[in-house]
Design a protein around this motif. Structure first.
Motif, PDB file in Angstrom:
ATOM      1  N   GLY A  40      25.851 -61.112 -29.939  1.00 12.91           N
ATOM      2  CA  GLY A  40      27.066 -61.720 -30.446  1.00 12.91           C
ATOM      3  C   GLY A  40      27.322 -61.280 -31.865  1.00 12.91           C
ATOM      4  N   LEU A  41      28.376 -61.851 -32.444  1.00  6.89           N
ATOM      5  CA  LEU A  41      28.713 -61.594 -33.839  1.00  6.89           C
ATOM      6  C   LEU A  41      28.618 -62.893 -34.614  1.00  6.89           C
ATOM      7  CD1 LEU A  41      31.868 -59.314 -33.559  1.00  6.89           C
ATOM      8  CD2 LEU A  41      29.523 -58.620 -34.044  1.00  6.89           C
ATOM      9  N   GLN A  42      28.038 -62.822 -35.787  1.00  2.77           N
ATOM     10  CA  GLN A  42      27.978 -63.988 -36.665  1.00  2.77           C
ATOM     11  C   GLN A  42      29.377 -64.227 -37.218  1.00  2.77           C
ATOM     12  OE1 GLN A  42      25.632 -63.561 -40.259  1.00  2.77           O
ATOM     13  NE2 GLN A  42      24.833 -65.627 -39.944  1.00  2.77           N
ATOM     14  N   ALA A  43      29.842 -65.447 -37.067  1.00  7.88           N
ATOM     15  CA  ALA A  43      31.206 -65.798 -37.487  1.00  7.88           C
ATOM     16  C   ALA A  43      31.439 -65.456 -38.958  1.00  7.88           C
ATOM     17  CB  ALA A  43      31.461 -67.278 -37.246  1.00  7.88           C
ATOM     18  N   GLY A  44      32.548 -64.794 -39.215  1.00  9.64           N
ATOM     19  CA  GLY A  44      32.968 -64.518 -40.578  1.00  9.64           C
ATOM     20  C   GLY A  44      32.275 -63.360 -41.274  1.00  9.64           C
ATOM     21  N   THR A  45      31.216 -62.801 -40.675  1.00  8.91           N
ATOM     22  CA  THR A  45      30.481 -61.722 -41.348  1.00  8.91           C
ATOM     23  C   THR A  45      30.536 -60.397 -40.601  1.00  8.91           C
ATOM     24  OG1 THR A  45      28.353 -62.114 -40.260  1.00  8.91           O
ATOM     25  CG2 THR A  45      28.828 -63.407 -42.253  1.00  8.91           C
ATOM     26  N   GLY A  46      30.704 -60.444 -39.289  1.00 10.47           N
ATOM     27  CA  GLY A  46      30.668 -59.230 -38.489  1.00 10.47           C
ATOM     28  C   GLY A  46      29.264 -58.715 -38.219  1.00 10.47           C
ATOM     29  N   VAL A  47      28.250 -59.475 -38.619  1.00 14.49           N
ATOM     30  CA  VAL A  47      26.860 -59.084 -38.379  1.00 14.49           C
ATOM     31  C   VAL A  47      26.519 -59.331 -36.916  1.00 14.49           C
ATOM     32  CG1 VAL A  47      24.453 -59.673 -38.933  1.00 14.49           C
ATOM     33  CG2 VAL A  47      26.147 -59.489 -40.764  1.00 14.49           C
ATOM     34  N   VAL A  48      25.879 -58.361 -36.293  1.00 13.83           N
ATOM     35  CA  VAL A  48      25.470 -58.482 -34.897  1.00 13.83           C
ATOM     36  C   VAL A  48      24.210 -59.324 -34.815  1.00 13.83           C
ATOM     37  CG1 VAL A  48      24.738 -57.224 -32.832  1.00 13.83           C
ATOM     38  CG2 VAL A  48      26.525 -56.265 -34.308  1.00 13.83           C
ATOM     39  N   LEU A  49      24.218 -60.277 -33.891  1.00 16.52           N
ATOM     40  CA  LEU A  49      23.085 -61.166 -33.665  1.00 16.52           C
ATOM     41  C   LEU A  49      22.525 -60.947 -32.273  1.00 16.52           C
ATOM     42  CD1 LEU A  49      24.669 -64.544 -34.808  1.00 16.52           C
ATOM     43  CD2 LEU A  49      23.043 -63.162 -36.099  1.00 16.52           C
ATOM     44  N   LEU A  50      21.225 -61.125 -32.150  1.00 11.55           N
ATOM     45  CA  LEU A  50      20.578 -61.181 -30.846  1.00 11.55           C
ATOM     46  C   LEU A  50      19.922 -62.541 -30.757  1.00 11.55           C
ATOM     47  CD1 LEU A  50      19.845 -59.504 -28.275  1.00 11.55           C
ATOM     48  CD2 LEU A  50      17.652 -59.043 -29.409  1.00 11.55           C
ATOM     49  N   CYS A  51      20.162 -63.265 -29.674  1.00  9.32           N
ATOM     50  CA  CYS A  51      19.668 -64.636 -29.529  1.00  9.32           C
ATOM     51  C   CYS A  51      19.025 -64.813 -28.156  1.00  9.32           C
ATOM     52  CB  CYS A  51      20.814 -65.638 -29.639  1.00  9.32           C
ATOM     53  SG  CYS A  51      21.861 -65.417 -31.066  1.00  9.32           S
ATOM     54  N   ALA A  52      18.075 -65.746 -28.101  1.00  7.96           N
ATOM     55  CA  ALA A  52      17.445 -66.099 -26.825  1.00  7.96           C
ATOM     56  C   ALA A  52      16.981 -67.540 -26.911  1.00  7.96           C
ATOM     57  CB  ALA A  52      16.276 -65.174 -26.515  1.00  7.96           C
ATOM     58  N   ARG A  53      16.652 -68.107 -25.756  1.00 13.48           N
ATOM     59  CA  ARG A  53      16.154 -69.487 -25.715  1.00 13.48           C
ATOM     60  C   ARG A  53      15.209 -69.645 -24.540  1.00 13.48           C
ATOM     61  NH1 ARG A  53      21.509 -72.407 -25.747  1.00 13.48           N
ATOM     62  NH2 ARG A  53      20.214 -74.169 -26.275  1.00 13.48           N
ATOM     63  N   LEU A  54      14.251 -70.542 -24.739  1.00  9.76           N
ATOM     64  CA  LEU A  54      13.291 -70.882 -23.692  1.00  9.76           C
ATOM     65  C   LEU A  54      13.109 -72.388 -23.681  1.00  9.76           C
ATOM     66  CD1 LEU A  54      10.492 -68.254 -24.435  1.00  9.76           C
ATOM     67  CD2 LEU A  54      12.056 -68.238 -22.487  1.00  9.76           C
ATOM     68  N   PRO A  55      12.974 -73.001 -22.513  1.00  7.11           N
ATOM     69  CA  PRO A  55      12.717 -74.444 -22.463  1.00  7.11           C
ATOM     70  C   PRO A  55      11.349 -74.756 -23.076  1.00  7.11           C
ATOM     71  CG  PRO A  55      13.369 -73.594 -20.297  1.00  7.11           C
ATOM     72  CD  PRO A  55      13.109 -72.415 -21.181  1.00  7.11           C
ATOM     73  N   LEU A  56      11.326 -75.665 -24.029  1.00  5.10           N
ATOM     74  CA  LEU A  56      10.073 -76.046 -24.686  1.00  5.10           C
ATOM     75  C   LEU A  56       9.018 -76.521 -23.705  1.00  5.10           C
ATOM     76  CD1 LEU A  56      11.226 -77.909 -27.920  1.00  5.10           C
ATOM     77  CD2 LEU A  56       9.640 -75.987 -27.804  1.00  5.10           C
ATOM     78  N   THR A  57       9.443 -77.160 -22.648  1.00  3.02           N
ATOM     79  CA  THR A  57       8.485 -77.756 -21.713  1.00  3.02           C
ATOM     80  C   THR A  57       7.792 -76.727 -20.826  1.00  3.02           C
ATOM     81  OG1 THR A  57      10.266 -78.173 -20.142  1.00  3.02           O
ATOM     82  CG2 THR A  57       9.683 -79.976 -21.648  1.00  3.02           C
ATOM     83  N   THR A  58       8.211 -75.458 -20.901  1.00  2.00           N
ATOM     84  CA  THR A  58       7.623 -74.452 -20.019  1.00  2.00           C
ATOM     85  C   THR A  58       6.847 -73.367 -20.752  1.00  2.00           C
ATOM     86  OG1 THR A  58       9.591 -73.039 -20.042  1.00  2.00           O
ATOM     87  CG2 THR A  58       9.494 -74.770 -18.350  1.00  2.00           C
ATOM     88  N   ILE A  59       6.708 -73.468 -22.074  1.00  2.00           N
ATOM     89  CA  ILE A  59       6.065 -72.381 -22.816  1.00  2.00           C
ATOM     90  C   ILE A  59       4.842 -72.859 -23.584  1.00  2.00           C
ATOM     91  CG2 ILE A  59       8.141 -70.970 -23.035  1.00  2.00           C
ATOM     92  CD1 ILE A  59       8.489 -72.065 -25.870  1.00  2.00           C
TER      93      ILE A  59
END
Length: 141
Positions: free
Chosen positions: A86-105
């Motif tokens: 994605g892009l960080q709002a207002g900056t144009g910086v490219v972001l990479l994001c991920a998520r994992l359920p806390l209960t499974t890691i």
């Protein structure tokens, strides 16, 4: 102690890091990629979120082509290994994001996830810098 704290402490032990420093900074650096780590609102049942900034696109990178490539990569995660670009709002910086359920890691599975995330981040950082032209796999029609 929250599950989020337990997971980070376990990860720190697994990775040979200082748990105190990790819990203070909520950041880890792997292969020159700074990765922010944070809990979702609920630190016991929510998700663990991790993210990295990949920089602003190089002037030599065609903006429209990069945006299309990022959208295509996000589609069914075919070019992101399960992460989201994605892009960080207002900056144009490219972001990479991920998520994992806390209960499974735990520390070991988080370590594996962060290594895979780092590999994706390294590739996309080079694409954003204009050093690599990424091609997505062709879909079967």
């Amino acid at each position: 102690m929250s599950l989020y704290t337990e997971v980070l402490e376990d990860y720190a032990r697994h990775a040979g890091l200082s748990a105190k420093e990790l819990l203070s900074s909520h950041e880890v650096v792997i292969a020159d990629i700074s990765i922010g780590i944070s809990p979702e609102i609920d630190q016991n049942t929510g998700d663990l979120i991790f993210f990295s900034t990949l920089g602003r696109p190089s002037a030599q990178v065609k903006h429209e082509k990069l945006m299309q490539l990022m959208l295509e990569a996000n589609g069914l995660w075919v070019g992101t290994g399960g992460c989201t670009l994605g892009l960080q709002a207002g900056t144009g910086v490219v972001l990479l994001c991920a998520r994992l359920p806390l209960t499974t890691i735990n520390g070991a599975s988080l370590s594996q996830a962060l290594q895979a995330f780092t590999n994706v981040a390294l590739l996309w950082r080079e694409v954003v810098r204009g050093k690599v032209s990424a091609e997505l796999p062709q879909t079967i029609n």
